[in-house]
Design an enzyme around this catalytic site. Structure first.
Site, PDB file in Angstrom:
ATOM      1  N   TYR A  81     -24.154  20.039  68.564  1.00 38.72           N
ATOM      2  CA  TYR A  81     -24.211  19.101  69.706  1.00 38.72           C
ATOM      3  C   TYR A  81     -25.514  18.301  69.692  1.00 38.72           C
ATOM      4  CZ  TYR A  81     -20.391  21.862  71.837  1.00 38.72           C
ATOM      5  OH  TYR A  81     -19.214  22.525  72.115  1.00 38.72           O
TER       6      TYR A  81
ATOM      7  N   HIS B  30     -18.894  28.598  65.368  1.00 42.30           N
ATOM      8  CA  HIS B  30     -18.287  27.428  66.006  1.00 42.30           C
ATOM      9  C   HIS B  30     -16.906  27.091  65.430  1.00 42.30           C
ATOM     10  CE1 HIS B  30     -19.409  23.348  68.063  1.00 42.30           C
ATOM     11  NE2 HIS B  30     -18.168  23.693  68.302  1.00 42.30           N
TER      12      HIS B  30
END
Length: 274
Positions: free
Chosen positions: A46, A104
């Site tokens: 991110y 992730h």
């Protein structure tokens, strides 16, 4: 290593930070903490861990009231890279320990074996870098490989895309068969739930918003949810909403909305979904 006692269970509602950058994410987390969020979800990819950390440090919320999740990116899945990358995340977040660290995405085309990075993640927990570990975006077969490596009891959650238009039943059923908790990301389908006629009708009947119906639908199934927003009103509404109990008939109506509408399906990254 000094650690404090955080809540052990994953809070039912968390604040997602996907796609939020710079001052936008600082403001979202600052406002989120002010209105009562205590679970903050970020990820290495991110590019906002430092800003999330800045907002948490600037807030008046004590560390032992926070539940912080980050996720290991695919470029850091090799055994020799995973722990250094997590230490870098901790530095950016200004934390001594994560509450939850997830893989992730599984390694594309399983180029790196699940066993390699799950073992490294378990090592990170053993070293005290994270209190709990889990996975995200795993197929049932990959989840089985993770279980074979570390044991089902060590996998705190499987975080996957779930909303009324993508109900992901096969993956959920397998995780539940192993007693693995589910976290639903994109629970509002980027706001698409608010215009669906079935959801709108159920909301009107209960005197709540369509978003509240969608969140209640996930929570009623036992999932944690991590909606994201940059607007204070939405942040408050997503956290402090009147949770409704949907009737069996209403749950059946919601079940008809499944249409396989997957919003997170990046080319070259997504596995062969169940």
């Amino acid at each position: 290593m000094h650690t404090t006692t955080q809540p052990s269970a994953i809070p039912a509602i968390g604040l997602g930070t996907f796609r939020l950058q710079g001052q936008v994410v600082i403001d979202s987390v600052t406002t989120g903490l002010a209105v009562g969020y205590r679970h903050i979800d970020t990820a290495q990819i991110y590019g906002n861990e430092a800003e999330v950390g800045q907002a948490m440090v600037a807030s008046a919320v004590p560390r032992d009231e926070l539940f912080v999740t980050t996720k290991i990116w695919i470029e850091n899945l090799q055994r020799d890279k995973l722990i250094p990358s997590l230490k870098d995340s901790l530095h950016k977040l200004q934390l001594e320990q994560l509450d939850l660290t997830l893989i992730h995405w599984p390694s594309p085309q399983d180029a790196i074996p699940v066993a390699e990075y799950m073992a490294a993640l378990a090592d990170a927990k053993a070293q005290g870098l994270t209190r709990a570990i889990g996975v995200s975006n795993f197929t049932s077969a990959q989840l089985q490989q993770a279980i074979d490596t570390v044991g089902a009891a060590e996998i705190a959650t499987q975080q996957i895309e779930i909303h009324p238009f993508l109900q992901n039943r096969t993956v959920i059923e397998f995780a539940r068969s192993q007693s693995i908790h589910i976290t639903a990301y994109m629970p509002l389908a980027y706001g698409k739930v608010v215009i669906d006629p079935v959801i709108v009708a159920i909301a009107a009947k209960h005197g709540v918003t369509p978003a509240q119906v969608a969140l209640s639908w996930s929570l009623q199934q036992g999932f944690a949810v991590i909606p994201s927003s940059t607007k204070r009103a939405n942040l408050e509404a997503n956290l402090h909403f009147q949770r409704i109990t949907l009737s069996p008939d209403e749950m059946a109506q919601m079940a008809t909305l499944e249409r396989g509408e997957r919003l997170a399906n990046p080319d070259g990254l997504a596995p062969q979904w169940d």
